[in-house]
Design a protein around this motif. Structure first.
Motif, mmCIF file in Angstrom:
data_model
loop_
_atom_site.group_PDB
_atom_site.id
_atom_site.type_symbol
_atom_site.label_atom_id
_atom_site.label_comp_id
_atom_site.label_asym_id
_atom_site.label_seq_id
_atom_site.Cartn_x
_atom_site.Cartn_y
_atom_site.Cartn_z
ATOM 1 N N ALA A 41 26.343 7.342 19.270
ATOM 2 C CA ALA A 41 26.724 7.192 17.866
ATOM 3 C C ALA A 41 27.800 8.236 17.584
ATOM 4 O O ALA A 41 27.576 9.434 17.789
ATOM 5 N N PHE A 42 28.973 7.798 17.152
ATOM 6 C CA PHE A 42 30.062 8.729 16.881
ATOM 7 C C PHE A 42 29.738 9.595 15.661
ATOM 8 O O PHE A 42 29.139 9.110 14.690
ATOM 9 N N PRO A 43 30.151 10.851 15.667
ATOM 10 C CA PRO A 43 29.979 11.692 14.466
ATOM 11 C C PRO A 43 30.855 11.188 13.324
ATOM 12 O O PRO A 43 31.855 10.479 13.529
ATOM 13 N N GLU A 44 30.493 11.567 12.099
ATOM 14 C CA GLU A 44 31.129 11.003 10.917
ATOM 15 C C GLU A 44 32.622 11.308 10.827
ATOM 16 O O GLU A 44 33.422 10.440 10.478
ATOM 17 N N SER A 45 33.043 12.530 11.106
ATOM 18 C CA SER A 45 34.465 12.859 10.975
ATOM 19 C C SER A 45 35.292 12.122 12.018
ATOM 20 O O SER A 45 36.445 11.753 11.759
ATOM 21 N N THR A 109 27.299 14.243 21.535
ATOM 22 C CA THR A 109 26.567 13.395 20.590
ATOM 23 C C THR A 109 25.046 13.586 20.681
ATOM 24 O O THR A 109 24.308 12.977 19.905
ATOM 25 N N SER A 110 24.587 14.434 21.601
ATOM 26 C CA SER A 110 23.151 14.727 21.665
ATOM 27 C C SER A 110 22.769 15.856 20.715
ATOM 28 O O SER A 110 21.577 16.176 20.591
ATOM 29 N N ARG A 111 23.764 16.468 20.060
ATOM 30 C CA ARG A 111 23.494 17.620 19.188
ATOM 31 C C ARG A 111 24.021 17.385 17.771
ATOM 32 O O ARG A 111 24.615 18.266 17.161
ATOM 33 N N VAL A 112 23.794 16.224 17.250
ATOM 34 C CA VAL A 112 24.290 15.886 15.912
ATOM 35 C C VAL A 112 23.488 16.649 14.856
ATOM 36 O O VAL A 112 22.252 16.698 14.899
ATOM 37 N N ASN A 113 24.198 17.243 13.894
ATOM 38 C CA ASN A 113 23.532 18.021 12.843
ATOM 39 C C ASN A 113 23.157 17.111 11.665
ATOM 40 O O ASN A 113 23.463 15.907 11.675
ATOM 41 N N PRO A 114 22.496 17.633 10.643
ATOM 42 C CA PRO A 114 22.071 16.781 9.515
ATOM 43 C C PRO A 114 23.217 16.111 8.772
ATOM 44 O O PRO A 114 23.003 15.105 8.085
ATOM 45 N N ASP A 115 24.442 16.655 8.902
ATOM 46 C CA ASP A 115 25.596 16.028 8.244
ATOM 47 C C ASP A 115 26.225 14.940 9.098
ATOM 48 O O ASP A 115 27.253 14.365 8.734
ATOM 49 N N GLY A 116 25.617 14.648 10.233
ATOM 50 C CA GLY A 116 26.154 13.614 11.104
ATOM 51 C C GLY A 116 27.328 14.076 11.938
ATOM 52 O O GLY A 116 28.114 13.248 12.421
ATOM 53 N N GLU A 117 27.455 15.394 12.160
ATOM 54 C CA GLU A 117 28.565 15.942 12.933
ATOM 55 C C GLU A 117 28.082 16.458 14.282
ATOM 56 O O GLU A 117 26.968 16.990 14.395
ATOM 57 N N ALA A 118 28.931 16.314 15.295
ATOM 58 C CA ALA A 118 28.611 16.772 16.645
ATOM 59 C C ALA A 118 29.547 17.905 17.036
ATOM 60 O O ALA A 118 30.742 17.875 16.707
ATOM 61 N N PRO A 119 29.038 18.931 17.732
ATOM 62 C CA PRO A 119 29.889 20.044 18.137
ATOM 63 C C PRO A 119 30.892 19.625 19.210
ATOM 64 O O PRO A 119 30.682 18.646 19.931
ATOM 65 N N VAL A 120 31.958 20.418 19.308
ATOM 66 C CA VAL A 120 33.020 20.161 20.283
ATOM 67 C C VAL A 120 32.954 21.228 21.368
ATOM 68 O O VAL A 120 32.834 22.426 21.088
ATOM 69 N N TYR A 121 33.028 20.768 22.625
ATOM 70 C CA TYR A 121 33.011 21.675 23.779
ATOM 71 C C TYR A 121 34.185 21.368 24.694
ATOM 72 O O TYR A 121 34.774 20.272 24.642
ATOM 73 N N ALA A 122 34.501 22.331 25.553
ATOM 74 C CA ALA A 122 35.459 22.103 26.628
ATOM 75 C C ALA A 122 34.671 21.752 27.879
ATOM 76 O O ALA A 122 33.725 22.460 28.245
ATOM 77 N N TRP A 123 35.043 20.662 28.517
ATOM 78 C CA TRP A 123 34.337 20.193 29.704
ATOM 79 C C TRP A 123 35.320 20.038 30.854
ATOM 80 O O TRP A 123 36.434 19.549 30.672
ATOM 81 N N GLY A 124 34.888 20.455 32.048
ATOM 82 C CA GLY A 124 35.675 20.250 33.256
ATOM 83 C C GLY A 124 34.841 19.575 34.309
ATOM 84 O O GLY A 124 33.595 19.624 34.273
ATOM 85 N N SER A 125 35.502 18.952 35.277
ATOM 86 C CA SER A 125 34.783 18.248 36.341
ATOM 87 C C SER A 125 33.812 19.189 37.034
ATOM 88 O O SER A 125 34.145 20.321 37.378
ATOM 89 N N GLY A 126 32.576 18.746 37.204
ATOM 90 C CA GLY A 126 31.553 19.559 37.847
ATOM 91 C C GLY A 126 30.729 20.374 36.872
ATOM 92 O O GLY A 126 29.770 21.036 37.266
#
Length: 348
Positions: A41-45, A109-126
């Protein structure tokens, strides 16, 4: 937070058509289909971004969204599925932007807050464990707005520097212990004991820009601001005229074949405040040569100092500025780093 920042981001994109490209908003059906394809489920923003812009590029910074072509959903769906298959991207993560270093900015999207927002992280292969991810921001809207603002500022700065015949190579990290730009702007007014090199042109000369350009180049090339075969150096940029004032930063630049520091550059307000009215500070890449351009009532001067860290008056001024409550905190910290570096370099 999130929705308001996403709305500002969307306005920013639409208000800068010369630096932005966007696909156009997508339908609710396409958003739903994309969520189903990815199993999230996509976050609201982020959904607001999809509905209003679809997919976009701002000043060369790409934000994956939804684009339907030949019946297929491209953009975030295609990129995220490809990363899941080729690089084991965990299924709750949605890749919405490349980070320029082989990784991606992702929405968790596994960490959605009560406002329907998900945090942003930097991800790399591995990088599969959530504890290994670098936290970037609280939500898509906030991160996107910050990235777009920085990108547009960089694009504006690059265009202005190009008017001076300077190729913009990026901002220097504030943690590098170089002489801060605010101190470099004092190079024409500190006591040097005669240890300075100066080129002066009468300010009422009809060909003032050409004379200043010529004198500045010879002075800078001969005395070490840059080598002639690799003319790169630092120039102070920032909002001394902005309200509120923005901190001055060093930008790395390279001379092109048509430099015009005193004319078009000053007119573009990167090396002055109007054609023929210079006002700039420059520094060699290693920090050992500073050049100050300044207009006086009768003369326009380019003043060059070597090893400014060895000048007692310069260090005393830096110490006073670093301890003054009127000096912005960021500048005080930069001054302290520079002063500490000089003390350490002289320790036995």
């Amino acid at each position: 937070m999130g929705i308001r920042e996403a709305q500002q981001f969307i306005r920013l994109v639409r208000d800068h058509p010369e630096e932005s490209v966007f696909a156009g908003g997508c339908s609710e059906a396409d958003v739903t289909e994309a969520e189903q394809r990815l199993g999230v489920a996509f976050p609201e923003s982020y959904k607001l971004f999809l509905r209003e812009l679809g997919d976009c590029d701002v000043a060369g910074d790409e934000f994956y969204g939804i684009v339907r072509r030949d019946g297929q959903l491209l953009g975030v769906v295609m990129e995220t599925l490809a990363l899941r298959e080729s690089a084991d991207l965990p299924s709750p993560l949605v890749a919405f932007r490349p980070d320029g270093m082989g990784g991606y900015f992702v929405l968790d999207t596994s960490r959605v807050n009560p406002d329907g927002e998900a945090p942003v992280y930097a991800w790399g292969s591995g990088t599969n464990s959530p504890t290994e991810l670098d936290h970037i921001g609280t939500d898509f809207g906030t991160v996107a707005l910050d990235l777009a603002r920085r990108g547009l500022r960089d694009a504006e700065l690059a265009n202005a520097l190009a008017e001076a015949g300077l190729l913009y190579l990026g901002l220097v990290d504030v943690s590098v212990p170089l002489m801060p730009p605010c101190l470099a702007f004092s190079a024409d007014s500190v006591e040097t004991g005669g240890q300075e090199w100066v080129v002066s042109v009468e300010s009422d000369e009809p060909d003032l820009p050409e004379r200043v350009n010529h004198g500045w180049y010879l002075l800078s090339a001969d005395q070490g601001l840059f080598p002639r075969d690799a003319p790169e150096f630092l120039i102070a940029v920032g909002g001394r005229e902005a309200v509120p004032a923005e901190p001055l930063r060093w930008a790395r630049v390279a001379l092109t074949g048509r430099s015009d520091i005193a004319g078009a550059g000053a007119e573009a307000r990167v090396t002055g405040c109007g054609a023929g009215h210079v006002d700039f500070a420059m520094l060699s890449l290693d920090g050992t040569v500073v050049v100050r351009g300044v207009e006086g009532e009768e003369w326009t001067d380019c003043v060059l100092l070597k090893d400014p860290h060895r000048l007692p008056a310069m260090r005393e001024l830096g110490t006073r500025m670093a301890s003054s409550p009127e000096t912005p905190q960021e500048t005080r910290e930069a001054l302290k780093r520079w002063l500490k570096r000089q003390r350490n370099s002289e320790s036995p």
